[in-house]
Scaffold this motif. Sequence first.
Motif, PDB file in Angstrom:
ATOM      1  N   PHE A  40       0.981   5.041 -48.035  1.00  0.00           N
ATOM      2  CA  PHE A  40      -0.243   5.704 -47.950  1.00  0.00           C
ATOM      3  C   PHE A  40      -1.578   5.172 -47.245  1.00  0.00           C
ATOM      4  O   PHE A  40      -2.260   5.526 -46.597  1.00  0.00           O
ATOM      5  CB  PHE A  40      -0.553   6.638 -49.050  1.00  0.00           C
ATOM      6  CG  PHE A  40       0.654   7.652 -49.450  1.00  0.00           C
ATOM      7  CD1 PHE A  40       1.463   8.095 -48.691  1.00  0.00           C
ATOM      8  CD2 PHE A  40       0.770   7.838 -50.649  1.00  0.00           C
ATOM      9  CE1 PHE A  40       2.477   8.837 -48.879  1.00  0.00           C
ATOM     10  CE2 PHE A  40       1.682   8.888 -51.194  1.00  0.00           C
ATOM     11  CZ  PHE A  40       2.952   9.442 -50.191  1.00  0.00           C
ATOM     12  N   ARG A  78       0.989   5.469 -43.474  1.00  0.00           N
ATOM     13  CA  ARG A  78       2.229   5.874 -43.642  1.00  0.00           C
ATOM     14  C   ARG A  78       2.480   7.224 -44.509  1.00  0.00           C
ATOM     15  O   ARG A  78       1.920   7.415 -45.619  1.00  0.00           O
ATOM     16  CB  ARG A  78       3.310   4.853 -44.004  1.00  0.00           C
ATOM     17  CG  ARG A  78       3.077   3.559 -43.119  1.00  0.00           C
ATOM     18  CD  ARG A  78       3.489   3.738 -41.570  1.00  0.00           C
ATOM     19  NE  ARG A  78       3.121   2.710 -40.850  1.00  0.00           N
ATOM     20  CZ  ARG A  78       3.663   2.554 -39.604  1.00  0.00           C
ATOM     21  NH1 ARG A  78       4.506   3.595 -39.146  1.00  0.00           N
ATOM     22  NH2 ARG A  78       3.517   1.578 -38.925  1.00  0.00           N
ATOM     23  N   GLU A  79       3.258   8.102 -44.038  1.00  0.00           N
ATOM     24  CA  GLU A  79       3.566   9.404 -44.814  1.00  0.00           C
ATOM     25  C   GLU A  79       4.865   9.876 -45.403  1.00  0.00           C
ATOM     26  O   GLU A  79       4.816  10.421 -46.582  1.00  0.00           O
ATOM     27  CB  GLU A  79       3.147  10.611 -43.851  1.00  0.00           C
ATOM     28  CG  GLU A  79       1.799  10.690 -43.355  1.00  0.00           C
ATOM     29  CD  GLU A  79       1.627  11.779 -42.326  1.00  0.00           C
ATOM     30  OE1 GLU A  79       2.634  12.511 -41.988  1.00  0.00           O
ATOM     31  OE2 GLU A  79       0.490  11.937 -41.788  1.00  0.00           O
ATOM     32  N   THR A  80       6.050   9.019 -45.083  1.00  0.00           N
ATOM     33  CA  THR A  80       7.195   9.219 -45.610  1.00  0.00           C
ATOM     34  C   THR A  80       8.085   7.989 -45.809  1.00  0.00           C
ATOM     35  O   THR A  80       7.663   7.062 -45.237  1.00  0.00           O
ATOM     36  CB  THR A  80       8.162   9.909 -44.599  1.00  0.00           C
ATOM     37  OG1 THR A  80       8.368   9.571 -43.444  1.00  0.00           O
ATOM     38  CG2 THR A  80       7.571  11.462 -44.747  1.00  0.00           C
TER      39      THR A  80
END
Length: 314
Positions: free
Chosen positions: A276, A280-282
């Motif tokens: 995060f 980055r989100e996933t």
Amino acid sequence: MPPATSAEIEPPPVADGDVQLLREARRAEREKLRTSRFDVVTSFFMALIWFIGTFVVLMFIIWLLSGDPRPMVLKPQIEEASGRGENAEGFERDFEPPGEEEVEELLEPTLEDTIEAVTDSVSSVAATLTSNDTQATATNVGTGMGDSRPPGPPGEGPYVVPRGERWQLNFTAKDIKSYAKQLDFFGIELAVMGGGTQGVDYAFNLAGKPKSRRLVDTSTEKRLYFMWTRPSPLQRFDQQLLMQAGVSLDGGRTQLRFIPPELEDLLYTIEMTHAFSKGRETVQEIAKTVFECKPGGDGFTFEVIDQRYRSPKP
């Protein structure tokens, strides 16, 4: 005699020498009242000391009222990776048409074929293979495109690199004792399997007197484990700890390290917190995360020292 008027009163004459002395005295008094460079510097440092002292006191009060910092806790996530299992590697997920020999087994036999088969079995006469009017390819090899999912256990989840392949745990230790303390702190167990021996042999309580146990039914073992992929001095430490626990390494048995679910959840939280912070989100975007065990808190902690990313597949 009449009194003298004000116009007649005159101050006594002052000599020029006395005037000069008076001026010198006044100049000396003004010099004493003038701010010197020493006073300026001293005042500056006094103000700076008061400012720093007040700032430190305020920060101490804030720290005292806020308590210990708490890391962000993420909800544990069960990752169902996408895997093709024992299917052949390929590019699609289509149904592979069977070959001609396979169609022979799938077609419903006609009455004539049934009578002929019975007659052949009674008379022991070899029957010839009758070609069927089908669209099947006359070969034992199908024409399918295979399975496009990556290698791994069968699954229909998102395209996520499994944790066992995505994570790398690094330990730094000067001797076997400090290494064993790190493993015990996180509840990591050493194990070996294979080599003609059924089941898995474990070693635990490594920092004290290592103990061992055996698990015959390996289907009940659901913990995440790691294997050595390249030679390391710590691998020799693992071997020594296993032998101290009375675990046999004969037959080229494979060395493993099992981590408890609590540590797995902690590593996931540390991994995603770092991701995060990098925008980055996933988890699908993470290709590799390298952790390193370092002293911290009441014992040890893991930190992310390297993380590589990829573009998630749709």
